[in-house]
Design a protein around this motif. Structure first.
Motif, mmCIF file in Angstrom:
data_model
loop_
_atom_site.group_PDB
_atom_site.id
_atom_site.type_symbol
_atom_site.label_atom_id
_atom_site.label_comp_id
_atom_site.label_asym_id
_atom_site.label_seq_id
_atom_site.Cartn_x
_atom_site.Cartn_y
_atom_site.Cartn_z
ATOM 1 N N MET A 290 0.853 -1.196 0.000
ATOM 2 C CA MET A 290 0.000 0.000 0.000
ATOM 3 C C MET A 290 0.887 1.245 0.000
ATOM 4 O O MET A 290 1.892 1.291 0.718
ATOM 5 C CB MET A 290 -0.922 0.017 1.220
ATOM 6 N N PHE A 291 0.494 2.234 -0.808
ATOM 7 C CA PHE A 291 1.249 3.473 -0.945
ATOM 8 C C PHE A 291 0.330 4.663 -0.697
ATOM 9 O O PHE A 291 -0.893 4.555 -0.807
ATOM 10 C CB PHE A 291 1.851 3.594 -2.348
ATOM 11 N N GLU A 292 0.932 5.809 -0.382
ATOM 12 C CA GLU A 292 0.161 7.036 -0.412
ATOM 13 C C GLU A 292 -0.455 7.195 -1.797
ATOM 14 O O GLU A 292 0.075 6.674 -2.783
ATOM 15 C CB GLU A 292 1.068 8.237 -0.111
ATOM 16 N N ARG A 293 -1.553 7.936 -1.888
ATOM 17 C CA ARG A 293 -2.214 8.043 -3.192
ATOM 18 C C ARG A 293 -1.247 8.606 -4.234
ATOM 19 O O ARG A 293 -0.714 9.702 -4.090
ATOM 20 C CB ARG A 293 -3.439 8.947 -3.101
ATOM 21 N N MET A 294 -1.034 7.817 -5.311
ATOM 22 C CA MET A 294 -0.157 8.251 -6.387
ATOM 23 C C MET A 294 -0.685 7.797 -7.743
ATOM 24 O O MET A 294 0.070 7.646 -8.697
ATOM 25 C CB MET A 294 1.274 7.717 -6.156
ATOM 26 N N SER A 295 -2.021 7.594 -7.837
ATOM 27 C CA SER A 295 -2.582 7.075 -9.088
ATOM 28 C C SER A 295 -4.044 7.464 -9.222
ATOM 29 O O SER A 295 -4.690 7.890 -8.267
ATOM 30 C CB SER A 295 -2.449 5.550 -9.119
ATOM 31 N N ALA A 296 -4.558 7.265 -10.449
ATOM 32 C CA ALA A 296 -5.968 7.490 -10.754
ATOM 33 C C ALA A 296 -6.354 6.517 -11.862
ATOM 34 O O ALA A 296 -5.524 5.745 -12.358
ATOM 35 C CB ALA A 296 -6.203 8.939 -11.183
ATOM 36 N N GLY A 297 -7.629 6.546 -12.263
ATOM 37 C CA GLY A 297 -8.097 5.650 -13.309
ATOM 38 C C GLY A 297 -7.272 5.784 -14.577
ATOM 39 O O GLY A 297 -7.098 6.879 -15.092
ATOM 40 N N GLY A 298 -6.769 4.673 -15.102
ATOM 41 C CA GLY A 298 -5.914 4.679 -16.290
ATOM 42 C C GLY A 298 -4.459 4.416 -15.972
ATOM 43 O O GLY A 298 -3.661 4.126 -16.862
ATOM 44 N N ASP A 299 -4.082 4.502 -14.680
ATOM 45 C CA ASP A 299 -2.694 4.244 -14.273
ATOM 46 C C ASP A 299 -2.433 2.771 -13.999
ATOM 47 O O ASP A 299 -1.280 2.381 -13.764
ATOM 48 C CB ASP A 299 -2.339 5.052 -13.022
ATOM 49 N N SER A 300 -3.472 1.948 -13.982
ATOM 50 C CA SER A 300 -3.279 0.517 -13.740
ATOM 51 C C SER A 300 -2.283 -0.071 -14.724
ATOM 52 O O SER A 300 -2.358 0.182 -15.937
ATOM 53 C CB SER A 300 -4.608 -0.229 -13.881
ATOM 54 N N GLY A 301 -1.380 -0.885 -14.200
ATOM 55 C CA GLY A 301 -0.349 -1.505 -15.034
ATOM 56 C C GLY A 301 1.012 -0.871 -14.856
ATOM 57 O O GLY A 301 2.019 -1.438 -15.282
ATOM 58 N N SER A 302 1.065 0.308 -14.217
ATOM 59 C CA SER A 302 2.350 0.974 -13.985
ATOM 60 C C SER A 302 3.205 0.157 -13.018
ATOM 61 O O SER A 302 2.694 -0.461 -12.084
ATOM 62 C CB SER A 302 2.132 2.364 -13.372
ATOM 63 N N VAL A 303 4.508 0.204 -13.241
ATOM 64 C CA VAL A 303 5.444 -0.398 -12.294
ATOM 65 C C VAL A 303 5.917 0.685 -11.330
ATOM 66 O O VAL A 303 6.405 1.734 -11.747
ATOM 67 C CB VAL A 303 6.646 -1.034 -13.013
ATOM 68 N N ILE A 304 5.734 0.433 -10.042
ATOM 69 C CA ILE A 304 6.226 1.324 -8.998
ATOM 70 C C ILE A 304 7.631 0.873 -8.617
ATOM 71 O O ILE A 304 7.904 -0.332 -8.533
ATOM 72 C CB ILE A 304 5.308 1.278 -7.765
ATOM 73 N N GLY A 305 8.533 1.827 -8.395
ATOM 74 C CA GLY A 305 9.896 1.437 -8.046
ATOM 75 C C GLY A 305 10.703 2.600 -7.511
ATOM 76 O O GLY A 305 10.172 3.683 -7.240
ATOM 77 N N ILE A 306 11.984 2.375 -7.394
ATOM 78 C CA ILE A 306 12.889 3.370 -6.836
ATOM 79 C C ILE A 306 13.937 3.743 -7.881
ATOM 80 O O ILE A 306 14.456 2.872 -8.597
ATOM 81 C CB ILE A 306 13.553 2.858 -5.534
ATOM 82 N N GLU A 307 14.208 5.036 -8.004
ATOM 83 C CA GLU A 307 15.186 5.540 -8.961
ATOM 84 C C GLU A 307 16.558 5.617 -8.307
ATOM 85 O O GLU A 307 16.708 6.219 -7.234
ATOM 86 C CB GLU A 307 14.780 6.924 -9.459
ATOM 87 N N ARG A 308 17.538 5.036 -8.965
ATOM 88 C CA ARG A 308 18.922 5.119 -8.521
ATOM 89 C C ARG A 308 19.779 5.525 -9.713
ATOM 90 O O ARG A 308 19.362 5.372 -10.874
ATOM 91 C CB ARG A 308 19.394 3.770 -7.978
#
Length: 436
Positions: A290-308
């Motif tokens: 679970m994450f703080e809200r960071m999406s809306a309808g149409g964002d399904s399928g995105s990969v969440i990750g960390i930038e290095r």
């Protein structure tokens, strides 16, 4: 949650007791949130409700305990309002630069005075057709509105080249069949088969609806040709380099069709919750991040990750959310369902002796002696892209050239000039060659 925290999950018997209380829709292990402090660094049993109500309005039997003992440790119980959680394909929502979640707005630089500026601005959107397409843009099964192309190309355990998204985006929540087309952009954004087909459905997770379901993943693999998807993630600096687990309290990033690039903290792990799939009903999921809200309808399928500096490391596959939170499947779970998925580099996509990708990007028509300009992109600045314009009607003579370039965080865009040198109308195809 840092590595020193020993408690990682809520025991099954504790979950059952919590779920017997009115209004409880989910639970997990996360960080306590208070009105005064916001998200703290204190570990808690996070109990999710659709809407908080005053204790005075509840029956005594429905009052939650203030603490729960797990493995000999007394943890606070933190009730958090989550709203109605839904699968996040596009639902009567078009991408908007005004969306409060968006962190990047596209503002064109100075352009040739003959260029159609409005067309140029619209051409930068995530809902346009792109070949090769980056992660973070619109896709979908023809029966679905639209979701997000989640990943750069991946190699499966059987040597297939695929990208990752959700079952409910590419497989219509299980109603599709293997081999069905997947469009880029999705149908809601004007995509049609076969002109906008980017790949075919290879496999998808099972989703069981109803109270007896215990689902672990909403995921799908779409098989692609090497020239259809690029290794870039739209508006992110790095390509996917690998996978790791999310850590509660840490900030993560996603790039998606509707809200673009957004960032938020992971607030809980091993979350169980019911997700509303519209006409299909409710599907119960277990083991989510679970994450703080960071999406809306149409964002399904995105990969969440960390930038290095060395690359983007995916942790979770976004599939659901509410006005309060975003929910995603751990990448470890996704790979339990589909097998190992290895991020591919540009050199993996083509033969070593011919590091080029070629393809068709657009078709159109020109009136007699007409000149037209069109933007194409984005491509990573490390690529060199050439464009050619080929007449497809008899007697056509069309001259094509790159008129100017525009660059932003997403990459490089090319303004292609198309001149009809004959006094008769002509149809054309625009083709490209990407040199790595």
């Amino acid at each position: 949650m840092n590595d020193t925290v020993g408690i990682q999950d809520v025991p099954a018997d504790v979950r059952r007791e919590l779920e017997e209380h009115a209004n409880v829709v989910g639970e997990g292990i996360g960080l306590e949130r208070t009105e005064a402090e916001g998200l703290t660094d204190r570990v808690a049993v996070v109990v999710l409700v659709e809407e908080k109500v005053e204790a005075s309005e509840l029956d005594e039997d429905d009052l939650l305990p203030e603490t729960i003992e797990i493995d000999g440790e007394e943890l606070p119980v933190d009730v958090q309002e989550v709203g109605v959680v839904t699968a996040q394909e596009a639902v009567e929502v078009a991408p908007s630069e005004a969306d409060p979640l968006a962190v990047h707005d596209v503002v064109p630089l100075e352009m040739d005075e003959d260029a159609d500026v409005q067309t140029a601005v619209e051409g930068f959107g995530r809902v346009k057709k792109m070949r090769p397409a980056p992660g973070g843009v619109s896709i979908g099964h023809p029966a679905v509105t639209a979701g997000t192309l989640g990943s750069s190309p991946l190699r499966t355990r059987h040597g297939k080249t695929v990208f990752l998204t959700n079952n409910h985006v590419a497989a219509a929540s299980g109603d599709a069949k293997v081999g069905d087309p997947v469009l880029q952009p999705g149908r809601f954004d004007g995509g049609a088969d076969p002109a906008d087909r980017i790949g075919t459905l290879l496999e998808f997770s099972t989703i069981t609806f109803g109270s007896n379901g215990r689902n672990v993943s909403d995921s799908a693999l779409v098989e692609i040709a090497p020239d259809h998807v690029q290794t870039d993630l739209f508006e992110l600096q790095e390509d996917i380099r690998g996978w790791e687990g999310a850590v509660v309290g840490q900030f993560y990033t996603k790039t998606g069709r509707t809200t673009g690039v957004t960032r938020g903290r992971c607030t809980a792990r091993n979350v169980n919750i019911g997700v509303n799939f519209g006409s299909k009903g409710i599907a119960n999921f277990v083991g989510l991040d679970m994450f703080e809200r960071m999406s809306a309808g149409g964002d399904s399928g995105s990969v969440i990750g960390i930038e290095r500096p060395e690359g983007f490391y995916g942790t979770s596959l976004l599939f659901a959310g509410s006005t309060q939170a975003t929910f995603a499947i751990p990448m470890s779970t996704v790979q339990q369902v589909h097998g190992r998925l290895v991020p591919m580099t540009s050199h993996d996509l083509v033969e070593a002796e011919d590091l080029r990708i070629a393809g068709h990007i657009a078709s159109g028509s020109l009136a007699a002696s007409e000149t037209k300009y069109q933007w194409f992109g984005p491509w990573d600045p490390k690529y060199e892209v050439d464009f050619t314009v080929h007449p497809t009607s008899n007697g056509g003579y069309i001259r094509g050239s790159v008129d100017s370039l525009y660059r932003n965080q997403a990459g490089t865009y090319y303004l292609v000039k198309m001149e009809n040198r004959q006094n008769v109308a002509a149809n054309y195809d625009v083709r490209y060659v990407v040199r790595r």
